[in-house]
Design a protein around this motif. Structure first.
Motif, mmCIF file in Angstrom:
data_model
loop_
_atom_site.group_PDB
_atom_site.id
_atom_site.type_symbol
_atom_site.label_atom_id
_atom_site.label_comp_id
_atom_site.label_asym_id
_atom_site.label_seq_id
_atom_site.Cartn_x
_atom_site.Cartn_y
_atom_site.Cartn_z
ATOM 1 N N THR A 22 -4.507 -1.806 -6.675
ATOM 2 C CA THR A 22 -3.875 -0.585 -6.154
ATOM 3 C C THR A 22 -3.577 -0.685 -4.660
ATOM 4 O O THR A 22 -2.694 -0.009 -4.169
ATOM 5 C CB THR A 22 -4.749 0.664 -6.372
ATOM 6 N N ARG A 60 2.762 1.790 -3.332
ATOM 7 C CA ARG A 60 1.892 2.182 -4.443
ATOM 8 C C ARG A 60 1.392 3.620 -4.288
ATOM 9 O O ARG A 60 1.299 4.356 -5.275
ATOM 10 C CB ARG A 60 0.721 1.202 -4.546
ATOM 11 N N MET A 61 1.057 4.016 -3.072
ATOM 12 C CA MET A 61 0.596 5.389 -2.885
ATOM 13 C C MET A 61 1.690 6.391 -3.247
ATOM 14 O O MET A 61 1.414 7.461 -3.796
ATOM 15 C CB MET A 61 0.134 5.620 -1.449
ATOM 16 N N TYR A 103 1.801 6.407 -7.137
ATOM 17 C CA TYR A 103 0.662 7.079 -7.767
ATOM 18 C C TYR A 103 0.635 8.581 -7.498
ATOM 19 O O TYR A 103 0.100 9.344 -8.310
ATOM 20 C CB TYR A 103 -0.650 6.450 -7.280
ATOM 21 N N THR A 104 1.177 9.009 -6.355
ATOM 22 C CA THR A 104 1.168 10.440 -6.034
ATOM 23 C C THR A 104 2.451 11.143 -6.442
ATOM 24 O O THR A 104 2.473 12.374 -6.533
ATOM 25 C CB THR A 104 0.977 10.668 -4.526
ATOM 26 N N GLY A 123 0.793 -1.218 0.000
ATOM 27 C CA GLY A 123 0.000 0.000 0.000
ATOM 28 C C GLY A 123 0.824 1.264 0.000
ATOM 29 O O GLY A 123 0.600 2.175 -0.813
ATOM 30 N N MET A 133 -5.302 0.524 -2.453
ATOM 31 C CA MET A 133 -5.619 1.858 -1.943
ATOM 32 C C MET A 133 -6.851 1.804 -1.047
ATOM 33 O O MET A 133 -7.844 1.158 -1.385
ATOM 34 C CB MET A 133 -5.878 2.801 -3.121
ATOM 35 N N GLU A 156 -9.993 5.760 -5.821
ATOM 36 C CA GLU A 156 -9.248 4.820 -6.670
ATOM 37 C C GLU A 156 -7.938 5.413 -7.167
ATOM 38 O O GLU A 156 -7.508 5.157 -8.298
ATOM 39 C CB GLU A 156 -10.111 4.387 -7.862
ATOM 40 N N CYS A 157 -7.288 6.230 -6.341
ATOM 41 C CA CYS A 157 -5.988 6.814 -6.696
ATOM 42 C C CYS A 157 -6.047 7.624 -7.987
ATOM 43 O O CYS A 157 -5.042 7.729 -8.705
ATOM 44 C CB CYS A 157 -4.917 5.725 -6.837
ATOM 45 N N THR A 189 -3.056 12.580 -7.707
ATOM 46 C CA THR A 189 -2.550 11.299 -8.175
ATOM 47 C C THR A 189 -2.406 11.319 -9.694
ATOM 48 O O THR A 189 -2.737 12.311 -10.352
ATOM 49 C CB THR A 189 -3.493 10.164 -7.758
ATOM 50 N N LEU A 202 -5.416 6.920 2.024
ATOM 51 C CA LEU A 202 -4.733 8.028 1.353
ATOM 52 C C LEU A 202 -5.595 9.272 1.516
ATOM 53 O O LEU A 202 -6.787 9.266 1.166
ATOM 54 C CB LEU A 202 -4.531 7.721 -0.128
#
Length: 549
Positions: free
Chosen positions: A102, A57-58, A61-62, A54, A104, A128-129, A84, A78
């Protein structure tokens, strides 16, 4: 100008950097991934920002470090409002969609407070990011005494039911279980069953299914530009594969385990406790590695075969020469290295990942088939995608903490590239923190690495230090050796500089701040003036009216 119209962002789950033939694995041949590397750039020092699904991935994506976005472990939401990939790419004209995982967790509390309907377009994207979920599937459809790990029901289970696989959780009963000799179910959660073939037909297993869903999205997108995040669930546990991948490899194909008895003699306290986790004790047994690693390799081989199918599909569609393709992983897998399982610490088995990028533009021709050994981070992908899509990631530098890789993809010398890489890990939920008596707010680990040295820092404890040039397998912790105190101090200073960055000023850009310097006087704020003649007369224009008698 760029030839990039689309972006195909492929992420595998728990894929080690050294388990691809283009990265040197001697027996696991991955020709389709290797072919991508031959057409693009292969990065050898790519680090994730956290060795857990997690949080890693965050950050990806960010484009921001874990300390910045705050979602520091699996299931930690998040924050609503974090920008994102989809938020950056959608205004550039790219439909930004998700097929797969994800991990997320949305910030439902803030969404409710702000009146954001989770079923609205905005609510779905916040949840969903930033992706439009063509098919969200985190691949962890577990059920225990306290209920489901993930309360949502996957479309994949419905697909399996429609194909004739029975039960209310065919993900487990067929895709991630085998059969014992007596016909009873052999759950993939028990690793002793890894070598059995999964009950599902290969074409109905998770990796081919997700590949077809990616093809469905691309076909439906037509001529419109897109960014598709194809996020494979495997080779993440449960370690079980469908035939013929379940026994495609054997003990003779395994690379030797990387560990030493010296590591257990007087280890760092956090490392010692991580080695006592159940998964670490299990993977420390030779028979476990002998059972698991060949299946792990089979799952990777299946991914490579499906990537080949996907690339041939893109060729038939005429999309290979206009689609940037990225392949990476969210973290690695210890697989028994350093007496560890899972991915809880910062050895290369865990924190270093493969990264291959194919840029179809002519500007990238000079770099095709090359290898880049610069320090790159997962947070570099978001700004890379923005620049490739025709945007300017530099305008987002107050939010994005990564750097665009386009110069490296196009054989250009970037200015002042980073000299250290950073990763973080929140172990506040772990048994290790409990046994060490570490409070949740103090249970954070940090890695700072350059091309020669890697330092692991656990606040409240001594450092761990590794000489990556002379000890590339990271077997000898030099953190207590006085001869290397200067290296510890140097890397700790780099970590401190990183910690002092202004990571939370995200609502106003550097450009806006520079443009606004000294402008308040022109809007009537005349601070520190003693006499009217001290400043230009025009600044008094609004203050020279006739006084009422």
């Amino acid at each position: 100008m760029t030839a990039v119209k689309n972006i195909l962002f492929i992420m595998c789950d728990q894929l080690r950097w050294d388990y691809l033939s283009c990265y040197g694995h001697p027996s696991l041949h991955t020709p389709n991934i290797d072919a991508l590397a031959a057409r693009g750039v292969r990065f050898t020092r790519s680090y994730v920002q956290s060795p857990i699904c997690g949080a890693s991935r965050m950050s990806t994506y960010t484009g921001r470090y874990v300390q910045s976005h705050g979602a520091s472990w699996n299931g930690f939401p998040l924050k609503a409002g974090e920008m994102t990939m989809g938020d950056y790419l959608r205004p550039l004209g790219l439909r930004t969609a998700l097929v797969g995982k994800t991990h997320m967790e949305p910030d439902a509390e803030t969404m409710q407070r702000l009146g954001i309907d989770p079923q609205s377009i905005i609510g779905v994207r916040v949840s969903e990011c930033g992706f439009d979920p063509y098919e969200r599937d985190d691949g962890l459809w577990a059920i225990g005494p306290d209920g489901r790990y993930d309360p949502r029901l996957p479309r994949y289970n419905e697909y399996l039911n429609q194909k004739g696989y029975g039960g209310d959780n065919p993900w487990h009963d067929y895709a991630n279980s085998g059969l014992n000799d007596d016909g009873s179910l052999a759950s993939g959660w028990a690793m002793r069953h890894a070598g059995k073939p999964a009950r599902v037909e290969e074409n109905d297993s998770e990796t081919p299914y997700m590949t077809r869903r990616a093809m469905d999205f691309i076909s439906e997108a037509g001529a419109d530009p897109w960014c598709l995040h194809l996020s494979f669930i495997k080779p993440h546990w449960p370690y079980i594969a469908p035939a013929p991948y379940h026994d495609m490899y054997g003990i003779k194909d395994m690379i030797p385990v990387v560990r030493s008895e010296d590591e257990r003699k007087d280890p760092h306290p956090v490392f010692r406790e991580f080695m006592q986790h159940r998964v670490s004790l299990t993977f420390s047994r030779p028979e476990v590695r002998d059972e698991i690693v060949p299946v792990y390799m089979g799952l990777i081989k299946q991914i490579d075969d499906q990537i080949g199918e996907l690339f041939r599909f893109l060729d038939r569609k005429g999309l290979m020469d206009k689609t940037m393709i990225v392949l990476t992983s969210d973290h690695g897998d210890y697989l028994g290295d350093h007496w560890m399982g899972e991915k809880d610490l910062f050895h290369d088995a865990s924190v270093r990942v493969p990264l291959i990028i194919y840029d179809p533009s002519r500007e990238a021709d000079a770099a095709r088939g090359t290898v880049c050994d610069e320090l790159v981070e997962a947070i570099d992908l978001a700004p890379t995608f923005i620049d490739a899509a025709g945007g300017d990631a530099g305008n987002e530098s107050h939010r994005l903490e990564g750097r665009s890789l386009l110069p490296l993809l196009r054989a250009a010398a970037p200015e002042q590239w980073r000299d250290v890489s950073i990763s973080e890990y929140d172990y506040s939920l772990s048994q290790a923190a409990q046994r060490l008596g570490v409070a949740p707010r103090d249970a954070h680990l940090f890695m700072v690495a350059d091309k020669h040295w890697k330092l692991m820092h656990a606040p409240g404890f001594r450092p761990m230090l590794f000489d990556l040039l002379n000890d590339p397998q990271e077997l000898h912790d030099l953190g207590t050796d006085p001869a290397f105190e200067s290296q510890c101090q140097r890397l700790m200073a780099a970590l401190h500089r990183w910690a002092l960055r202004p990571s939370q000023r995200t609502t106003i850009s550097d450009a806006a701040l520079q443009a606004g310097r000294g402008k308040s006087m022109r809007r009537g704020i005349l601070i520190g003036v003693w006499d009217e003649s001290d400043i230009p007369a025009e600044l008094w224009t609004a203050y020279r009216g006739e006084r009422e008698s």
